[in-house]
Design an enzyme around this catalytic site. Structure first.
Site, mmCIF file in Angstrom:
data_model
loop_
_atom_site.group_PDB
_atom_site.id
_atom_site.type_symbol
_atom_site.label_atom_id
_atom_site.label_comp_id
_atom_site.label_asym_id
_atom_site.label_seq_id
_atom_site.Cartn_x
_atom_site.Cartn_y
_atom_site.Cartn_z
ATOM 1 N N LYS A 155 0.815 -1.217 0.000
ATOM 2 C CA LYS A 155 0.000 0.000 0.000
ATOM 3 C C LYS A 155 0.847 1.264 0.000
ATOM 4 O O LYS A 155 0.449 2.295 -0.533
ATOM 5 C CB LYS A 155 -0.994 -0.008 1.174
ATOM 6 C CG LYS A 155 -2.032 -1.115 1.032
ATOM 7 C CD LYS A 155 -3.413 -0.768 1.576
ATOM 8 C CE LYS A 155 -4.420 -1.833 1.092
ATOM 9 N NZ LYS A 155 -5.757 -1.759 1.563
ATOM 10 N N LYS A 182 -4.492 -9.323 -6.111
ATOM 11 C CA LYS A 182 -5.601 -9.824 -5.316
ATOM 12 C C LYS A 182 -6.858 -9.032 -5.667
ATOM 13 O O LYS A 182 -6.787 -7.828 -5.874
ATOM 14 C CB LYS A 182 -5.220 -9.615 -3.850
ATOM 15 C CG LYS A 182 -6.329 -9.701 -2.852
ATOM 16 C CD LYS A 182 -5.835 -9.294 -1.469
ATOM 17 C CE LYS A 182 -6.428 -7.960 -1.034
ATOM 18 N NZ LYS A 182 -7.864 -8.005 -0.798
ATOM 19 N N LYS A 223 -11.479 -4.379 -3.137
ATOM 20 C CA LYS A 223 -12.454 -3.300 -3.300
ATOM 21 C C LYS A 223 -11.786 -2.045 -3.805
ATOM 22 O O LYS A 223 -12.287 -1.360 -4.678
ATOM 23 C CB LYS A 223 -13.112 -2.999 -1.948
ATOM 24 C CG LYS A 223 -14.080 -4.035 -1.504
ATOM 25 C CD LYS A 223 -14.769 -3.576 -0.224
ATOM 26 C CE LYS A 223 -14.509 -4.541 0.905
ATOM 27 N NZ LYS A 223 -13.414 -4.123 1.784
HETATM 28 P P1 ATP Z 1 -9.458 -3.097 0.483
HETATM 29 O O1 ATP Z 1 -9.015 -3.159 -0.937
HETATM 30 O O2 ATP Z 1 -10.107 -1.806 0.853
HETATM 31 O O3 ATP Z 1 -8.397 -3.552 1.460
HETATM 32 P P2 ATP Z 1 -10.549 -5.739 0.456
HETATM 33 O O4 ATP Z 1 -11.282 -6.125 -0.768
HETATM 34 O O5 ATP Z 1 -9.156 -6.224 0.636
HETATM 35 O O6 ATP Z 1 -10.641 -4.154 0.580
HETATM 36 P P3 ATP Z 1 -11.101 -6.079 3.251
HETATM 37 O O7 ATP Z 1 -12.236 -5.355 3.872
HETATM 38 O O8 ATP Z 1 -9.722 -5.536 3.434
HETATM 39 O O9 ATP Z 1 -11.432 -6.215 1.687
HETATM 40 O O10 ATP Z 1 -11.113 -7.589 3.722
HETATM 41 C C1 ATP Z 1 -12.267 -8.250 4.203
HETATM 42 C C2 ATP Z 1 -12.054 -9.753 4.232
HETATM 43 O O11 ATP Z 1 -12.032 -10.272 2.889
HETATM 44 C C3 ATP Z 1 -10.720 -10.174 4.852
HETATM 45 O O12 ATP Z 1 -10.955 -11.330 5.641
HETATM 46 C C4 ATP Z 1 -9.853 -10.514 3.680
HETATM 47 O O13 ATP Z 1 -8.885 -11.489 4.015
HETATM 48 C C5 ATP Z 1 -10.877 -11.058 2.693
HETATM 49 N N1 ATP Z 1 -10.427 -10.855 1.309
HETATM 50 C C6 ATP Z 1 -10.303 -9.652 0.686
HETATM 51 N N2 ATP Z 1 -9.887 -9.824 -0.567
HETATM 52 C C7 ATP Z 1 -9.726 -11.158 -0.752
HETATM 53 C C8 ATP Z 1 -9.297 -11.961 -1.858
HETATM 54 N N3 ATP Z 1 -8.973 -11.420 -3.016
HETATM 55 N N4 ATP Z 1 -9.251 -13.304 -1.703
HETATM 56 C C9 ATP Z 1 -9.596 -13.874 -0.511
HETATM 57 N N5 ATP Z 1 -10.002 -13.179 0.559
HETATM 58 C C10 ATP Z 1 -10.070 -11.831 0.459
HETATM 59 MG MG MG Z 2 -7.938 -5.494 2.272
#
Ligand code: ATP
Ligand code: MG
Length: 335
Positions: A113, A192, A195
């Site tokens: 990040k 990955k 969001k």
């Molecule tokens: P951001 O990009 O804002 O970090 P994010 O999509 O990574 O958002 P988070 O809110 O950080 O989502 O994570 C919520 C949950 O979803 C966590 O348990 C994280 O491990 C899981 N998660 C997020 N992205 C993935 C992915 N690509 N594959 C598997 N698990 C995921």
């Molecule tokens: Mg995340």
């Protein structure tokens, strides 16, 4: 796992996507009947990077709808918004005093990040401490998360151990329950699914939107013409098929891809149909909850009331052991 306390959170940084569902939410739903589950919309985390304040409230409510649509049932688990319980930030400060800058700088997510940033907000570095506070505040035993969070959980355990050594055994060392879905890659086929990256398929997207997104997915970069044989083992579309296509049609797709009998567009069409089918009941449930926002607010209000009480109990003990806040009574004793 009866008697266990489960905690996990998700950021209201955008729509919940397939990675969130497969990596986290799916397990959260399963755990509701096995343990005392607390699920949090972590808005203090969501302000770490640039965001639009005017949109945050609606994103919080949207995420609550996604939780409920995925199958979380407020009669069987607790759902609340982090900033409704200010003790999260208080404990985070306290844990700042037992964590080290070196271990924070070693976090992969921090490196990702902060890479290329001219000025790195301190919150990006300290983020895992707030996460540790979220978990320890409820003295949780188990934390169901996606694979990308394993390192942060290890740090939480270390912080708990260190605090306990200094101030007496109090926090359980929380165990990560890592989803077997692994790390779901985004539509770019590289990073990955996130969001904040915009490489997602939303869990609650309408069928047309699902197709519009899946269409753009990167497949095997070496397959240029339709007549080129594909390599399912490197193709992210095939990786996603594993979650949405039954064993037999999946084997057929694999064979046809290798023999160039099926093109990437056809393969994506099948994937899109599988995703549309899988999330149909959730789209319906989401529509029901969207039609009653007062009900969603009530669920979050009830959740916050329960969590505030639990958090206050923990903080009373933490302050007591650390010699904080009790100075008035302690110094008054004996005159
Ligand atoms: P951001 O990009 O804002 O970090 P994010 O999509 O990574 O958002 P988070 O809110 O950080 O989502 O994570 C919520 C949950 O979803 C966590 O348990 C994280 O491990 C899981 N998660 C997020 N992205 C993935 C992915 N690509 N594959 C598997 N698990 C995921
Ligand atoms: Mg995340």
């Amino acid at each position: 796992m009866s008697g266990a306390r489960v905690f996990s959170g998700m950021q209201p940084t955008g729509e919940a996507h397939l990675g969130n569902y497969l990596g986290a939410l799916r397990q959260w739903v399963r755990l509701q009947d096995e343990a005392d589950c607390i699920y949090c919309i972590v808005d203090y985390h969501a302000i770490t990077l640039e965001y639009e304040p005017a949109r945050l409230p609606e994103r919080v409510l949207d995420l609550a709808v996604s939780f409920l649509a995925a199958g979380l049932n407020p009669d069987r688990c607790t759902i609340f918004v982090q900033s409704d319980v200010p003790e999260h930030t208080e404990l985070a400060w306290i844990l700042n005093t037992v964590a080290s800058v070196g271990e924070l700088e070693r976090m992969t997510q921090y490196k990702d990040k902060s890479a290329g940033m001219e000025s790195v907000p301190a919150g990006v570095l300290n983020y895992p401490i707030l996460q540790a506070a979220d978990i320890l505040l409820y003295r949780a035993d188990r934390v169901p998360v996606g694979e990308d969070q394993a390192q942060h959980l290890e740090l939480t355990r270390e912080i708990a151990r260190r605090w306990n050594r200094r101030f007496g055994e109090f926090f359980p060392e929380p165990q990560a329950l890592i989803s077997d879905a692994g790390r779901i890659r985004g539509l770019d086929g590289q990073a990955k699914m996130s969001k904040s990256r915009g490489n997602t398929v939303g869990m609650l997207d309408e069928p047309a939107e699902i197709w519009a997104r899946v269409r753009t997915a990167v497949t095997d970069p070496q397959r240029v013409r339709r007549s080129d044989p594909g390599r399912p083992e490197v193709c992210n579309v095939f990786a996603l098929h594993r979650f949405f296509t039954a064993a037999e049609p999946l084997a057929t797709i694999e064979r046809q891809c290798r023999a160039a009998e099926i093109g990437c567009v056809d393969c994506k069409r099948l994937l899109s149909e599988g995703i549309v089918r899988a999330f149909e009941p959730m789209r319906e449930r989401a529509a029901e909850y969207r039609a009653q926002p007062a009900r969603v607010r009530e669920i979050l209000g009830d959740g916050a009331a329960r969590c505030r009480a639990l958090a206050q109990e923990t903080m009373r003990e933490v302050r007591e052991r650390m010699g904080l806040r009790s100075w008035r009574e302690r110094t008054a004793a004996g005159g």
